[in-house]
Design an enzyme around this catalytic site. Structure first.
Site, short mmCIF file in Angstrom:
data_model
loop_
_atom_site.label_atom_id
_atom_site.label_comp_id
_atom_site.label_asym_id
_atom_site.label_seq_id
_atom_site.Cartn_x
_atom_site.Cartn_y
_atom_site.Cartn_z
N ASP A 66 3.69 1.44 -11.45
CA ASP A 66 2.40 2.11 -11.42
C ASP A 66 2.45 3.42 -10.64
O ASP A 66 3.40 3.67 -9.89
CB ASP A 66 1.35 1.20 -10.76
CG ASP A 66 0.88 0.08 -11.67
OD1 ASP A 66 1.12 0.18 -12.88
OD2 ASP A 66 0.30 -0.89 -11.15
N MET A 106 -10.94 1.28 -5.29
CA MET A 106 -11.11 2.13 -6.49
C MET A 106 -12.56 2.58 -6.64
O MET A 106 -13.12 2.58 -7.73
CB MET A 106 -10.67 1.37 -7.75
CG MET A 106 -9.23 0.89 -7.70
SD MET A 106 -8.75 -0.08 -9.15
CE MET A 106 -9.72 -1.56 -8.92
N LYS A 143 -1.56 4.97 -14.07
CA LYS A 143 -2.90 5.33 -14.53
C LYS A 143 -3.62 6.10 -13.43
O LYS A 143 -3.38 5.87 -12.24
CB LYS A 143 -3.74 4.09 -14.85
CG LYS A 143 -3.15 3.13 -15.87
CD LYS A 143 -4.19 2.06 -16.18
CE LYS A 143 -3.64 1.00 -17.11
NZ LYS A 143 -3.00 -0.12 -16.40
N PRO A 167 0.78 -1.24 0.00
CA PRO A 167 0.00 0.00 0.00
C PRO A 167 0.82 1.29 0.00
O PRO A 167 0.24 2.37 -0.12
CB PRO A 167 -0.81 -0.13 1.29
CG PRO A 167 0.08 -0.93 2.19
CD PRO A 167 0.77 -1.91 1.31
N GLY A 178 -0.17 -2.45 -4.14
CA GLY A 178 -0.96 -3.51 -3.53
C GLY A 178 -0.50 -4.89 -3.94
O GLY A 178 0.69 -5.20 -3.90
N ASP A 179 -1.45 -5.73 -4.33
CA ASP A 179 -1.15 -7.09 -4.78
C ASP A 179 -1.46 -7.21 -6.27
O ASP A 179 -2.49 -6.70 -6.73
CB ASP A 179 -1.99 -8.10 -4.00
CG ASP A 179 -1.73 -9.53 -4.44
OD1 ASP A 179 -0.84 -10.16 -3.85
OD2 ASP A 179 -2.40 -9.99 -5.38
N GLY A 235 -4.08 5.27 2.62
CA GLY A 235 -3.87 4.33 3.71
C GLY A 235 -2.42 3.90 3.87
O GLY A 235 -1.73 3.62 2.89
N THR A 251 -2.36 -6.15 0.21
CA THR A 251 -3.39 -5.34 -0.43
C THR A 251 -3.91 -4.27 0.52
O THR A 251 -4.01 -4.48 1.74
CB THR A 251 -4.56 -6.21 -0.91
OG1 THR A 251 -5.62 -5.37 -1.34
CG2 THR A 251 -5.07 -7.12 0.19
#
Length: 509
Positions: free
Chosen positions: A36, A172, A58, A13, A90-91, A201, A119
């Protein structure tokens, strides 16, 4: 053609401490990293300088690099024989489209591996004091995507979710928040059901908004909540205030600029983050070993001439022992010498090489180091100083005054660097009173030199000693001096000052 290897690594995270050890090892050995938007800067800093970095981040409604192109990049880089790390927030397999990326790799016969990540579906609630399962409240939890394809309606079986009675975690889903809450209400969920949003988070900028499914949307609008954020619905959200450990830390959300060299900032940065601070690393100086150092070569060759070897920083310690290693020598050539260190950190670095300092002054600065040496060293004992090219004159002045034989040998230079100054200037302008840590006079000089035109009255300096304080004073920087010349004392001073600020704010209210 030689085929490379692709590893999908879940970066977690954001908190570097939540990155898996296996993921970290792969990142450190990467030749290509495709990453990302939600991968934190802390984790991106682990990427080797010589690795190729490809940003494919993104945002909602904005995909500068389409998924098909990302898939193609992985294949092309792997076919070039590279170790390719696909670094995902995350995962990789929790709404991370990891499966889609593996399909093309498999079709092209490219070997791959998947390293799971923590995650945000479980970590963000945990950092907000929300256990997603609890025997007294629920027996299951459900992770749902709140993201829909462009032009399509949100496809969620709200009836089944309401009937499950479990904790619901939507990822999301901020852009669909109204639809999500309305969908739960329409299927009969109690309008007073506790709900929460955790924005950013596990990061220093984490925010938590608590409410019910009836009023959470209005609260989110009022607080201008933005992605990334996790939505949690369930009775366990009512435990948040009791179990919230993260936001209660002493320096939660306090922005602090750390100016130490990149390879030295780790301890200070890590300890500040443990207290909840939002740390911005801004190395203003760079330590560079003096190359082809004939003076160092000469004194090492004649080391028995010196009774004391004196270090004024850990840099001098590291450089001496790295030099000995390159010369195929070990610490046995230093047998019989006594060692002095300016402070506890320098002594700790020396101890790492198997040598315990014979002398450390009670007050960690050059003047007290030199005065102490003059008291304990014999009149006929020669002193060797291994330190910076632009070292403080305090030490040599005291030694000369006491007619002590010494040799001052520079082993490194301090270079001022200027990277990211515009971002720092914007940060200072937007956060009057922001803390800036200074661990030496040179960090003050480097900082001031890199942000020309900024109002230095907007910052609050935290200085490690008298020489650093004098440098800050020269530029009119409001500052505090740590009680001791140690990293822990600097941190204590920040927490002390911040406590006074918080108390004053509460009094005003």
């Amino acid at each position: 053609m030689k085929k490379g290897f692709v590893v999908l690594v879940g970066a977690g995270p954001g908190d570097r401490g939540l990155l898996t050890l296996k993921g970290m090892e792969y990142i450190k050995n990467a030749e290509v990293v495709v990453y990302d938007r939600l991968v934190s800067d802390d984790i991106l800093e682990l990427i080797p300088d010589n690795a190729k970095k490809i940003d494919v981040g993104k945002e909602s409604g904005r995909h500068p690099v389409p998924q098909e192109e990302i898939n193609r990049i992985l294949v092309d880089e792997a076919l070039a024989g590279k170790l390719v790390i696909r670094l995902k927030g995350g995962d990789p397999f929790v709404f991370g489209r990891g499966g889609e990326e593996l399909e093309l790799l498999e079709l092209n016969g490219i070997p791959f591996e998947v390293v799971p990540g923590i995650t945000s579906a479980i970590s963000a609630p945990a950092f907000a004091g929300i256990p997603i399962t609890h025997r007294d409240y629920c027996s299951s939890f459900h992770v749902i995507t709140g993201h829909q394809k462009k032009g399509e309606e949100l496809s969620v079986n709200f009836k089944a979710l309401v009937q499950s009675g479990g904790t619901l975690v939507f990822l999301m889903g901020i852009s669909s928040l109204r639809q999500i809450l309305d969908g739960l209400l329409a299927e009969g969920m109690d309008k007073h059901m506790p709900a929460a949003i955790i924005e950013n988070g596990t990061r220093a900028g984490q925010r938590k908004i608590l409410g019910t499914i009836e009023n959470l949307y209005e609260k989110a609008v009022e607080k201008s909540v933005k992605s990334p954020a996790v939505i949690v619905v369930g009775k366990v959200c009512g435990l948040s205030d009791r179990f919230d450990w993260f936001s209660k830390r002493e320096l939660m959300g306090v922005k602090i600029i750390v100016t130490r060299p990149k390879d030295s900032a780790g301890t200070l940065t890590a300890k500040l983050k443990e207290l909840g601070a939002d740390v911005i690393e801004y190395p203003c100086i760079e330590i560079k070993e003096i190359e082809n150092n004939s003076r160092l070569e000469r004194v090492v060759s004649n080391i028995k001439e010196y009774s004391w070897i004196v270090f004024t920083s850990k840099n001098g310690v590291n450089i001496l022992f790295e030099y000995l290693k390159r010369q195929n020598k070990d610490i046995r050539i230093l047998a019989g010498q006594k060692f002095a260190a300016i402070g506890s950190q320098t002594a700790e670095t020396l101890a790492g090489y198997g040598i315990i300092a014979d002398y450390i002054p009670e007050i960690f600065d050059g003047k007290h180091l030199a005065e102490g040496l003059c008291k304990i060293a014999g009149a006929d004992e020669k002193i060797l100083l291994l330190r910076a090219l632009k070292g403080s004159a305090e030490i040599t002045a005291v030694l000369k005054e006491n007619e002590r034989a010494f040799e001052d040998v520079p082993v490194y230079d301090t270079l001022y660097v200027n990277k990211g100054s515009r971002d720092i200037e914007a940060l200072i302008n937007g956060n009057p009173g922001i803390y800036v840590t200074f661990t030496s006079a040179s960090t003050v000089e480097g900082f001031v030199g890199s942000i020309q035109g900024i109002d230095l009255g907007k910052i609050t300096g935290i200085c490690i000693g008298s020489q650093t304080s004098k440098a800050a004073e020269k530029y009119g920087i409001k500052h505090y001096i740590s009680d001791e010349a140690t990293i822990d004392s600097m941190i204590s001073k920040i927490t002390e000052v911040q406590y006074e600020r918080n108390t004053a704010t509460k009094t005003e209210k």
